[in-house]
Design an enzyme around this catalytic site. Structure first.
Site, mmCIF file in Angstrom:
data_model
loop_
_atom_site.group_PDB
_atom_site.id
_atom_site.type_symbol
_atom_site.label_atom_id
_atom_site.label_comp_id
_atom_site.label_asym_id
_atom_site.label_seq_id
_atom_site.Cartn_x
_atom_site.Cartn_y
_atom_site.Cartn_z
ATOM 1 N N ASP A 8 37.377 38.805 34.133
ATOM 2 C CA ASP A 8 36.878 40.182 33.981
ATOM 3 C C ASP A 8 35.803 40.282 32.910
ATOM 4 O O ASP A 8 34.809 40.989 33.078
ATOM 5 C CB ASP A 8 38.049 41.111 33.609
ATOM 6 C CG ASP A 8 38.913 41.453 34.826
ATOM 7 O OD1 ASP A 8 38.445 41.240 35.962
ATOM 8 O OD2 ASP A 8 40.041 41.926 34.618
ATOM 9 N N ASP A 23 41.091 38.851 29.656
ATOM 10 C CA ASP A 23 40.918 38.234 30.980
ATOM 11 C C ASP A 23 39.517 37.621 31.069
ATOM 12 O O ASP A 23 38.516 38.337 31.106
ATOM 13 C CB ASP A 23 41.108 39.315 32.060
ATOM 14 C CG ASP A 23 41.103 38.728 33.460
ATOM 15 O OD1 ASP A 23 40.184 37.934 33.780
ATOM 16 O OD2 ASP A 23 42.013 39.055 34.250
ATOM 17 N N ARG A 61 46.025 34.155 40.309
ATOM 18 C CA ARG A 61 47.432 34.221 39.921
ATOM 19 C C ARG A 61 48.051 35.463 40.496
ATOM 20 O O ARG A 61 47.560 36.557 40.278
ATOM 21 C CB ARG A 61 47.501 34.305 38.386
ATOM 22 C CG ARG A 61 48.045 33.092 37.780
ATOM 23 C CD ARG A 61 48.235 33.161 36.307
ATOM 24 N NE ARG A 61 47.896 34.365 35.570
ATOM 25 C CZ ARG A 61 48.257 34.558 34.320
ATOM 26 N NH1 ARG A 61 48.981 33.651 33.702
ATOM 27 N NH2 ARG A 61 47.907 35.624 33.673
ATOM 28 N N THR A 89 54.484 37.086 40.337
ATOM 29 C CA THR A 89 55.171 35.803 40.133
ATOM 30 C C THR A 89 54.460 34.915 39.126
ATOM 31 O O THR A 89 55.035 33.949 38.635
ATOM 32 C CB THR A 89 55.243 35.025 41.459
ATOM 33 O OG1 THR A 89 53.894 34.710 41.853
ATOM 34 C CG2 THR A 89 55.895 35.840 42.558
HETATM 35 C C1 PRP Z 1 43.131 33.214 35.242
HETATM 36 C C2 PRP Z 1 42.401 32.087 34.556
HETATM 37 C C3 PRP Z 1 43.050 30.855 35.124
HETATM 38 C C4 PRP Z 1 44.452 31.312 35.334
HETATM 39 C C5 PRP Z 1 45.284 30.778 34.212
HETATM 40 O O1 PRP Z 1 42.603 33.414 36.514
HETATM 41 O O2 PRP Z 1 41.017 32.080 34.766
HETATM 42 O O3 PRP Z 1 42.485 30.436 36.353
HETATM 43 O O4 PRP Z 1 44.463 32.743 35.312
HETATM 44 O O5 PRP Z 1 46.604 31.141 34.384
HETATM 45 P P1 PRP Z 1 47.761 30.103 34.646
HETATM 46 O O6 PRP Z 1 47.568 28.974 33.670
HETATM 47 O O7 PRP Z 1 48.986 30.920 34.348
HETATM 48 O O8 PRP Z 1 47.685 29.660 36.062
HETATM 49 P P2 PRP Z 1 42.932 34.712 37.382
HETATM 50 O O9 PRP Z 1 44.137 34.516 38.218
HETATM 51 O O10 PRP Z 1 42.934 35.905 36.501
HETATM 52 O O11 PRP Z 1 41.731 34.751 38.401
HETATM 53 P P3 PRP Z 1 40.172 34.963 38.123
HETATM 54 O O12 PRP Z 1 39.682 33.729 37.390
HETATM 55 O O13 PRP Z 1 39.647 35.044 39.491
HETATM 56 O O14 PRP Z 1 39.977 36.210 37.324
#
Ligand code: PRP
Length: 209
Positions: free
Chosen positions: A203, A200, A104, A108
């Site tokens: 993380d 998170d 993400r 944005t």
């Molecule tokens: C997080 C989570 C989802 C996403 C959810 O991933 O694991 O994939 O955000 O958010 P959304 O519904 O608003 O799209 P992140 O972008 O933190 O990446 P990561 O899993 O690599 O830590």
């Protein structure tokens, strides 16, 4: 409850989810809980699989039996979805795993794709998208679009915690895709995190927080 949204009411799911949310749960335990919760939710998300009849030889003779008919693909959204694969694989050892990499954009909140391991032709009949968090829903909506463009017909989303905003986004964009989760939380905060959530999920699994 919204149509097509299944929030588990299994006591073990609630118990394990409470430990998962706990800020003092270390990554080793967090990873185990993600695996166990994924297994329990997969059990619920696969109750519509179809069967074909067969017979099996027991030590005492023949018994009527059934096998699952459909081939199943697991589609973890990297990174956080990776931790869900092992638990689901314990129940579905024959499932194929097709990774989708999305993160993400912090400004944005829109998903950015960086990896796609789908083969040219769909090779599975049922796809289970795995991602612990359904926040804005952007990642799940984009992954579902990818799978539909690829030709997937039966898709289900399996997650751990969802925000109402994410559920609504998925229901609007893909009303045919059932959502299986352990909990539906209150809201998203101003930086797109689920409240109360668990922080998170990537993380906390990988110790990178
Ligand atoms: C997080 C989570 C989802 C996403 C959810 O991933 O694991 O994939 O955000 O958010 P959304 O519904 O608003 O799209 P992140 O972008 O933190 O990446 P990561 O899993 O690599 O830590």
């Amino acid at each position: 409850m919204t149509d097509g949204v299944y929030v588990s009411d299994h006591p073990l799911v609630k118990h394990k989810l409470t430990h998962l949310r706990d800020v003092y749960t270390p990554p080793t335990v967090f990873r185990r809980l993600v695996r166990e919760l994924s297994l329990l939710l997969c059990y619920e998300a696969t109750q519509h699989l179809t069967l074909f009849d067969t017979t099996v030889e027991t030590p005492m003779g023949k018994a009527a039996g059934q096998h699952v008919q459909q081939t199943i693909g697991l589609v973890p959204i990297l990174r956080a979805g990776l931790g869900m694969v092992d638990g689901v694989w314990e129940l579905l050892p024959g499932a194929e795993v097709w990774h989708i990499g999305l993160y993400r954009d912090e400004e944005t909140l829109r998903p950015v794709q960086y990896y796609n391991k789908l083969p040219v032709e769909p090779r599975v009949q049922v796809c289970l998208i795995l991602d612990p968090m359904l926040a804005t829903g952007g990642s799940a909506v984009a992954t579902t679009e990818l799978l539909k463009e690829w030709g997937a017909k039966h898709i289900r989303f399996v997650g751990l915690i969802a925000a109402p905003e994410g559920v609504q986004a998925m229901r609007e964009a893909h009303p045919d895709v059932p959502i299986h989760i352990a909990a539906l939380d209150e809201r998203l905060n101003e930086i797109g995190f689920i409240v109360p959530g668990l922080g998170d999920a990537g993380d906390r699994q990988f110790g990178t927080g």
